[in-house]
Structure formats: C-alpha cells, structure tokens
Design an enzyme around this catalytic site. Sequence first.
Site, PDB file in Angstrom:
ATOM      1  N   LYS A 115       0.803  -0.911  -0.345  1.00  0.00           N
ATOM      2  CA  LYS A 115       0.012  -0.008  -0.333  1.00  0.00           C
ATOM      3  C   LYS A 115       0.727   1.337  -0.290  1.00  0.00           C
ATOM      4  CE  LYS A 115      -3.668  -2.433   1.733  1.00  0.00           C
ATOM      5  NZ  LYS A 115      -5.526  -2.276   2.726  1.00  0.00           N
ATOM      6  N   GLU A 199      -2.184   6.799   8.135  1.00  0.00           N
ATOM      7  CA  GLU A 199      -2.918   8.384   6.421  1.00  0.00           C
ATOM      8  C   GLU A 199      -4.415   8.562   7.387  1.00  0.00           C
ATOM      9  OE1 GLU A 199      -3.858   5.604   3.244  1.00  0.00           O
ATOM     10  OE2 GLU A 199      -6.340   5.468   4.357  1.00  0.00           O
ATOM     11  N   ARG A 291      -7.037  -7.973  -8.814  1.00  0.00           N
ATOM     12  CA  ARG A 291      -7.917  -9.360  -9.137  1.00  0.00           C
ATOM     13  C   ARG A 291      -9.334  -9.380  -9.597  1.00  0.00           C
ATOM     14  NH1 ARG A 291     -10.505  -9.090  -4.040  1.00  0.00           N
ATOM     15  NH2 ARG A 291      -9.210  -7.850  -2.802  1.00  0.00           N
TER      16      ARG A 291
HETATM   17  P1  ADP Z   1      -8.377  -3.787   2.534  1.00  0.00           P
HETATM   18  O1  ADP Z   1      -6.958  -4.467   1.983  1.00  0.00           O
HETATM   19  O2  ADP Z   1      -8.274  -4.296   4.115  1.00  0.00           O
HETATM   20  O3  ADP Z   1      -9.616  -3.741   1.743  1.00  0.00           O
HETATM   21  P2  ADP Z   1      -8.685  -1.116   2.459  1.00  0.00           P
HETATM   22  O4  ADP Z   1      -7.215   0.362   2.528  1.00  0.00           O
HETATM   23  O5  ADP Z   1      -9.409  -0.788   1.436  1.00  0.00           O
HETATM   24  O6  ADP Z   1      -8.344  -2.329   2.847  1.00  0.00           O
HETATM   25  O7  ADP Z   1      -9.864   0.028   3.647  1.00  0.00           O
HETATM   26  C1  ADP Z   1     -10.672  -1.037   3.593  1.00  0.00           C
HETATM   27  C2  ADP Z   1     -11.769  -0.095   4.745  1.00  0.00           C
HETATM   28  O8  ADP Z   1     -11.387   1.213   5.548  1.00  0.00           O
HETATM   29  C3  ADP Z   1     -11.832   0.939   3.821  1.00  0.00           C
HETATM   30  O9  ADP Z   1     -13.359   0.265   3.085  1.00  0.00           O
HETATM   31  C4  ADP Z   1     -13.159   2.166   4.680  1.00  0.00           C
HETATM   32  O10 ADP Z   1     -14.084   1.403   4.663  1.00  0.00           O
HETATM   33  C5  ADP Z   1     -12.140   2.107   6.137  1.00  0.00           C
HETATM   34  N1  ADP Z   1     -10.504   3.149   5.715  1.00  0.00           N
HETATM   35  C6  ADP Z   1      -9.802   2.811   5.308  1.00  0.00           C
HETATM   36  N2  ADP Z   1      -8.965   3.586   4.996  1.00  0.00           N
HETATM   37  C7  ADP Z   1      -9.433   4.354   5.630  1.00  0.00           C
HETATM   38  C8  ADP Z   1      -9.197   5.930   6.181  1.00  0.00           C
HETATM   39  N3  ADP Z   1      -8.192   6.687   6.042  1.00  0.00           N
HETATM   40  N4  ADP Z   1     -10.527   6.602   6.491  1.00  0.00           N
HETATM   41  C9  ADP Z   1     -10.853   6.255   7.181  1.00  0.00           C
HETATM   42  N5  ADP Z   1     -11.826   5.015   6.389  1.00  0.00           N
HETATM   43  C10 ADP Z   1     -10.839   4.031   5.713  1.00  0.00           C
HETATM   44  P1  ADP Z   2     -12.900  -7.541  -2.113  1.00  0.00           P
HETATM   45  O1  ADP Z   2     -11.900  -6.421  -1.854  1.00  0.00           O
HETATM   46  O2  ADP Z   2     -13.016  -8.580  -2.822  1.00  0.00           O
HETATM   47  O3  ADP Z   2     -14.365  -6.777  -1.847  1.00  0.00           O
HETATM   48  P2  ADP Z   2     -12.969  -8.959   0.087  1.00  0.00           P
HETATM   49  O4  ADP Z   2     -11.856  -7.480   0.664  1.00  0.00           O
HETATM   50  O5  ADP Z   2     -14.103  -8.694   0.823  1.00  0.00           O
HETATM   51  O6  ADP Z   2     -12.358  -9.164  -1.708  1.00  0.00           O
HETATM   52  O7  ADP Z   2     -11.888  -9.367   0.265  1.00  0.00           O
HETATM   53  C1  ADP Z   2     -11.601 -11.317  -0.550  1.00  0.00           C
HETATM   54  C2  ADP Z   2     -11.524 -12.635   0.448  1.00  0.00           C
HETATM   55  O8  ADP Z   2      -9.971 -12.166  -0.109  1.00  0.00           O
HETATM   56  C3  ADP Z   2     -11.557 -12.950   1.543  1.00  0.00           C
HETATM   57  O9  ADP Z   2     -11.668 -14.030   1.883  1.00  0.00           O
HETATM   58  C4  ADP Z   2     -10.757 -11.412   2.176  1.00  0.00           C
HETATM   59  O10 ADP Z   2     -10.229 -12.510   3.251  1.00  0.00           O
HETATM   60  C5  ADP Z   2      -9.451 -12.015   1.265  1.00  0.00           C
HETATM   61  N1  ADP Z   2      -8.581 -11.325   1.146  1.00  0.00           N
HETATM   62  C6  ADP Z   2      -8.833 -10.215   0.588  1.00  0.00           C
HETATM   63  N2  ADP Z   2      -7.169  -9.685   0.588  1.00  0.00           N
HETATM   64  C7  ADP Z   2      -6.070 -10.436   1.114  1.00  0.00           C
HETATM   65  C8  ADP Z   2      -4.811 -10.803   1.636  1.00  0.00           C
HETATM   66  N3  ADP Z   2      -3.969  -9.391   1.619  1.00  0.00           N
HETATM   67  N4  ADP Z   2      -3.991 -11.303   2.299  1.00  0.00           N
HETATM   68  C9  ADP Z   2      -5.296 -12.351   2.700  1.00  0.00           C
HETATM   69  N5  ADP Z   2      -6.369 -12.551   2.940  1.00  0.00           N
HETATM   70  C10 ADP Z   2      -7.221 -11.732   2.104  1.00  0.00           C
END
Ligand code: ADP
Ligand code: ADP
Length: 472
Positions: A115, A199, A291
Amino acid sequence: MFRKIMIANRGEIAVRIIRACAEMRIRSAAIYSEADRHSLHVKKADESYCLGPEPLAGYLNVHRIVNLAVETGCDALHPGYGFLSENAGLAEACEQRGIAFIGPSAAVIQRMGNKTEARHAMIAAGIPVTPGSEGNLRDVDEALEIAQSIGYPIMLKATSGGGGRGIRRCDDAEELRSNYPRVISEATKAFGSADVFLEKCIVNPKHIEVQILADSHGHVIHLFERDCSIQRRNQKLIEIAPSPQLNETQRQLICNYAVKASAAVGYTNAGTVEFLLTESGRTYFMEMNTRVQVEHTISEQITGVDIVREQIRIAAGKKLRYQQEDIQRRGYAFQFRINAEDPRNDFLPSFGRITRYYAPGGPGVRSDTAIYTGYTIPPHYDSMIAKLIVWALDWEELIHRSRRALNDMEVCGIKTTIPYYKEILKSKPFREQDFNTSFVETHNELADYSVKRRKEEIATVLAAAIAAHAGL
Ligand code: ADP
Ligand code: ADP
Ligand code: MG
C-alpha cells in the site's frame, strides 16, 4: 484461446470461473482440500485434484499448484480472489513455467499489493491520495510525530493488508501507542509482513471503487463505480452499482482517475481502484486490488460485460472488445454478501449443515454460490457462503425486488445475514440513498430486528401459561 484453465481457488468464485470456462468451451481443472471433497466446485469442474488433508495449506502452496497445472496440461491459471490471488510469486511461477496467469504481471501485483508503494505510484501519476506517512513507519515515535502533524483521528494500516484486516483507527496519541504493537502483530500473523503506515482517518467517508479492464495492447476502460460503504469492521456487506451518492461530475472524475491510475502503472487484466469520498466531496485514492473482486457481479449486471470472460480473453493476449463509449450502464444493482453468521449475536460465525437451500429467481435476480441442500459448510474458510445479486431499472424497484428476493431465498440449518439485510432495506437513510461507512455501527438497532418477534413470543408463552393456570 486456452485449452484448459487451472482454478486455484474454491467456493463460489471457483464455480463462477468454471461457468465462464464452460461458456468459452475451455476445460476447467479444480483443486481441493480433503475438507472440500463435497464442494460444488469439485463437482462442476471437468477435472479435480485433491491437495491433501490440510484445509488451507494446499490452496496456498504456489509450487504444488503450478506443478499440478503443468502436469495436468493446463495452459492458464485463474487465482480468483483471496488465497494466492495477490501473490506476485504465483504470477511469477506461472510465467516461468509457461502458464498464462489470469491477472496482471508479477511486477504490478507486487507494487500495488504494497500500500505504501501504491501510494507513491499514485502521487507520481497525479492522483490525490489520503494524507499520511510517506512510507512505512520506523517506530512508534515516528508514528506519533506524523500523527501529530496531520492531526487525529488517524488510521494505522498494515502495508500488505487486505480483506479489511490489519486496520485500526486511533483517536489520540494514547490509542496510537497501544494500537501500534497490535497492528504490527496482526500484520505479521495475517500477511507475513510487519510493515505498517498511517494515514488521516477520513470521518464518515463513502467507499467508492471503480472497476477497470486493461488489455495488453495499452487499452484501459472502466465499467463505472461501485458504492461499498455498507460495511462492518471495514468489511463489505452490501455493494451497489452505480453509486446513488455521486453526481455525474463526480462519477466522471473518479472513473477517469481510475483509468489514469491503471495506465500509469502499466496495469493489465481486471482490477479495481478504491477511493474514499469525503463529506465535503473530495476524492482520495485508497488502494488498488489486482484481481477480480467479490463484487464484480454488480458491474456485470449494470453493463452486461462478463468480467471473468474478459479476464480470460485479456490473459490470452486478445484486444478488449469494447471502447469506453461502448460501455453503457443501465439501472442499479445490489450484491448482498450472505454470510454464515448470526447478526443477532455479534455476527458470530455459524457453520454446519445446510438442511435446505432454495435460490431465488425471477427477473433481475442472480445467486452466485457453492452451497446446496445437504452441504456441510466447513469451518476453515471465509464465512461468505453466497452472493445474492439483484438488478432493477430504478432504485425504488430495486429495493422492492431485493426485499422479494431476500424473502424468497432459503438457507436453513445455519444462521445467515439475510434477516439483517431485510432490516437495512427498511431503513430510511438507506432508502433515501444517504449513507457512509459508519452506517452499520451507527444503526445497531438493525441487528435487533427480532425484538418485536421476541416480544410476541413472550406474549404467546405468557398467554399459554395464564390459560393453563386458569384451567387448573
Ligand atoms: P483492505 O485492503 O483491507 O480492503 P482498505 O485500505 O481498502 O483495506 O480499507 C478498508 C476499509 O477501511 C475501507 O473501505 C474504509 O471503510 C476503511 N478505511 C480505510 N482507510 C480509511 C481512512 N483513511 N479513513 C477512513 N476509513 C478508512
Ligand atoms: P473485495 O476486495 O473483493 O471486496 P474482500 O476484501 O472482501 O474482497 O476480500 C475477499 C477475500 O479475500 C476475503 O476472503 C479476504 O479475507 C481475502 N483477502 C483479501 N485480501 C487479502 C490479503 N491481502 N491476504 C489474505 N486474504 C485476503
Ligand atoms: Mg480495500
């Protein structure tokens, strides 16, 4: 085109990919663990190979899977989502062994899966990113210093995180101090990397993400956006396409950012660029998922494009069949993630035997799942057991159709999130298209949907007791 595709996944996404293969007249080869012997993907694939007794290890073993793909004559591999889908090592191993990896290059996966590197790439491409640390944090003192300068609240995040895990909000220095070691330990355990960054926490943001498709001939298009603000603990529950909360100017801006971001990193195949939309309407890049996503279905419903099919075509070196102008959107779509969880009991996982499954049908209703009547859900995997996808021409119709489909759907023998979604559909802010990522936590009462029923039950028991007493 490919002859045979190895599907390095399980559950509904494996079934989804097998369906695309069948329509394209490509053979499909499934892999499975002992625990998944009775899974639908094993039955549906043309061939299937057992990876042994370990429930997870097989699905995560790059060399075993790639060797198997070579041995069984596969010429391509689809990683699905989760598991090894964002593992650059898998893409690389495929490349080395002459198997086409259905996804972007190993280099792009590596870069975007990190990230902090992704943030750097976006800054270089002129995309606004959430204000935060420049790179990974050295120690808690550096974290405190940066947090002080950007202002609380902040989000402490695992650099390699995903699936909503390894993220913690810190409202002050004290919380940052106590969360710092926790996030490091979570990150190390879940993602095998201790790197963390921070962040600014955007208060009450909307999660808006853009689906993109990019071929290996330099063409990038988008399939509009999805609103994934309905989340619990940073995990998506209901996804919506397009977002009812964007105006046309915002939509254009955000979709263009996504195309520009993808082009800037030399992205190929299907991908998603995730953004946060602030209360004042500003857009910040959050991360890129390299993906197919769980919620790709709703973009398919509003555009008519089969994303998995396009992924396979792109990996085979074909040109995109569509120009941006060809992509029209029509209506709205919801995806409900049906999880084997008890919403009345803090979403406690509820695994076990499905005594009856009935998939709803009718116009605009699609169910993507790997469950069936008599299937026992193994406890080792994700709790999402089905996706209910509903499409309609307008918002009002979509709400009514979704309620109807959720009422029709039957998953007996375990607890699911279905009743919870029916309550969300009744909620005024949701119906009025006014929600952000705090919706679930600020509407606790929705998980209490049974209060009225419980009161009725108590009344019945009382009435029976009184009647029995009176009869004595
Ligand atoms: P992941 O890789 O687990 O999907 P993300 O970085 O996409 O992680 O963040 C997952 C969720 O966490 C976001 O959809 C949002 O709801 C919340 N989130 C992430 N970063 C922030 C932020 N800087 N401020 C507020 N909410 C956040
Ligand atoms: P999407 O981004 O497609 O909305 P999710 O964040 O819900 O998906 O993740 C989809 C699946 O992949 C879940 O089972 C989650 O636990 C898994 N997953 C997502 N990112 C990772 C990661 N970096 N490492 C391990 N599992 C992950
Ligand atoms: Mg994300």
